[in-house]
Design an enzyme around this catalytic site. Structure first.
Site, short mmCIF file in Angstrom:
data_model
loop_
_atom_site.label_atom_id
_atom_site.label_comp_id
_atom_site.label_asym_id
_atom_site.label_seq_id
_atom_site.Cartn_x
_atom_site.Cartn_y
_atom_site.Cartn_z
N ILE A 136 105.68 61.29 -47.27
CA ILE A 136 106.82 61.11 -48.40
C ILE A 136 107.32 59.87 -48.62
CG2 ILE A 136 108.96 61.77 -49.59
CD1 ILE A 136 109.16 64.56 -48.07
N ASP A 163 79.28 54.71 -68.32
CA ASP A 163 80.14 54.35 -67.10
C ASP A 163 79.32 53.60 -66.13
OD1 ASP A 163 82.58 56.31 -65.59
OD2 ASP A 163 81.43 54.96 -64.69
N GLY A 179 107.32 48.95 -55.60
CA GLY A 179 106.91 49.05 -56.95
C GLY A 179 107.04 50.42 -57.48
N TYR A 229 98.67 46.05 -63.77
CA TYR A 229 97.91 47.11 -64.28
C TYR A 229 98.75 47.46 -65.74
CZ TYR A 229 96.90 52.04 -65.27
OH TYR A 229 96.72 53.18 -65.83
N ALA A 250 87.43 53.85 -69.53
CA ALA A 250 87.19 53.05 -68.44
C ALA A 250 88.01 52.06 -67.99
CB ALA A 250 85.82 52.13 -68.99
N1 UDP Z 1 103.62 59.76 -53.47
C1 UDP Z 1 104.14 60.32 -51.90
N2 UDP Z 1 103.09 60.20 -51.14
C2 UDP Z 1 101.93 59.85 -51.40
C3 UDP Z 1 101.34 59.77 -52.49
C4 UDP Z 1 102.47 59.51 -53.62
O1 UDP Z 1 105.32 60.36 -51.67
O2 UDP Z 1 101.09 60.29 -50.45
C5 UDP Z 1 104.89 59.51 -54.28
C6 UDP Z 1 104.88 58.02 -54.89
O3 UDP Z 1 105.54 57.41 -54.16
C7 UDP Z 1 105.42 58.34 -56.26
C8 UDP Z 1 104.95 60.01 -56.59
O4 UDP Z 1 104.45 60.36 -55.51
O5 UDP Z 1 106.78 58.57 -56.24
C9 UDP Z 1 103.82 59.97 -57.63
O6 UDP Z 1 103.02 58.98 -57.15
P1 UDP Z 1 101.37 58.86 -57.53
O7 UDP Z 1 100.73 57.87 -56.83
O8 UDP Z 1 100.73 59.97 -57.70
O9 UDP Z 1 101.39 58.33 -59.19
P2 UDP Z 1 102.37 57.15 -59.77
O10 UDP Z 1 103.60 57.81 -60.12
O11 UDP Z 1 102.31 55.93 -58.60
O12 UDP Z 1 101.63 56.86 -60.93
#
Ligand code: UDP
Length: 332
Positions: A211, A34, A287, A144, A77
């Site tokens: 949210i 790592d 996104g 990503y 990683a």
């Molecule tokens: N999310 C949210 N509030 C937060 C973090 C995430 O509403 O503080 C929502 C985010 O918009 C997505 C879901 O939770 O719809 C999962 O987000 P996360 O970042 O955990 O994982 P991702 O799906 O982006 O890989």
């Protein structure tokens, strides 16, 4: 099965450290690599050989592979923030794509023939149909996702050129939770993920939980994702590792096959804690697709994978336990 010599890259990260723990407890010889850019030295047992080494150091990795007679590499990683990948794509291609290429070059030179790759649901982009099957067209929507997709491509070509090589790429959906004994867990900086952010608001570490978007075309207006418990995710890696054969080119989704909305996860956390969590409704995060969940039929059928933590309360409980007992994460 006999114990194996396994190199875990990114072994000090959230997912890698849980893999290290499980592989070590199974009696394997585990070697950890790592660069500690975002990983935590304290997340891995002191007893294990540890190399603070970057994926770009091809020759050093080759020596590590040879010195420890490595049989299989589990490659975790990577950089994993979608938003950051949009801002700094070159860093993502360098770490995730060029990094994997460097690692594979070292493996080729050291004649290591087994590879387990952390891929991602982000390689699918926004498929029109859910549940998402492995056969759906992959069309990533951010660097990503592309950076990981490219590694999948490289693996296919490399495998065709080297019939003794075998790999499995596991496409993760959303991973959450912590080890059942609360000894290791999730400690990201910055923390962007849903479950820890809800818990931080519950424990007073953050003022409130936001949210991101309540106007999605879903039953309650919030995004739907497929949350798999970290220990179930790792058990799939171990099954995949044990099943690997020469020439294997396998791709499996890793999700439990059920979607939960942001509100459902919030409600389940409130039920788990028996407390209301200060929450505000915020705008959409750019996104974010409305709905992503996996069909994990393929891995269940072919490898006999069976997630054990299918009750979301149980998953949240392990995360709560970790954050309560480690209010400052690993404290480094
Ligand atoms: N999310 C949210 N509030 C937060 C973090 C995430 O509403 O503080 C929502 C985010 O918009 C997505 C879901 O939770 O719809 C999962 O987000 P996360 O970042 O955990 O994982 P991702 O799906 O982006 O890989």
């Amino acid at each position: 099965m006999d114990s194996m010599n396994i190199l875990v890259t990114g072994g000090a990260g959230y997912i890698g450290s849980h893999a290290v723990k499980a592989l070590y407890e199974e009696g394997n010889q585990v070697v950890v690599l790592d660069n500690l850019f975002r990983g935590h030295r304290k997340s891995i047992p002191d007893a294990l050989p540890f190399y603070q080494c970057d994926l770009a150091e091809t020759e050093r990795i080759q020596s590590i592979l040879l010195d420890h007679s490595i049989d299989v590499v589990m490659h975790f990683a990577a950089l994993t923030y979608v938003g950051e990948s949009v801002q700094q794509p070159l860093i993502y291609y360098r770490n995730n794509t060029a990094g994997a290429l460097s690692l594979l070059t070292a493996m080729d030179a050291a004649k290591v023939k087994r590879f387990i790759f952390s891929s991602t649901a982000a390689t699918y982009g926004e498929p029109e149909e859910v549940p998402i099957r492995e056969t759906v067209q992959q069309q990533p929507i951010n660097p990503y996702g592309w950076s990981k997709w490219m590694v999948e491509r490289i693996l296919l070509d490399y495998c065709r050129s080297n019939p003794q090589f075998g790999f499995t790429a596991l496409r993760y959906f959303n991973v959450a939770g912590a080890s059942s004994d609360a000894s290791i867990g999730e400690d990201h900086d910055p923390e962007t993920h849903l479950v820890p952010n809800i818990i931080f608001a519950a424990l007073g570490k953050n003022d409130q939980f936001k949210i991101f978007g309540t106007d999605y075309p879903t039953p309650d207006g919030t995004c739907i994702r497929d949350y798999v418990h970290i220990e179930d995710l790792i058990s799939a890696h171990i099954l995949a590792m044990k099943a690997l054969k020469d020439g294997d080119q396998k791709f499996y989704n890793l999700g439990i096959g059920r979607g939960y909305s942001v509100r459902e996860i919030l409600n389940a956390t409130e039920e788990t804690l028996g407390a209301k969590i200060p929450t505000i409704q915020d705008v959409r995060r750019s996104g974010d697709p409305a709905m992503l969940y996996a069909s994990s039929e393929k891995i269940q059928k072919e490898l006999g994978w069976k997630p054990l933590h299918t009750d979301v309360h149980d998953m949240i409980q392990t995360a709560v336990q970790w954050h309560k007992t480690h209010p400052n994460g690993y404290g480094d």
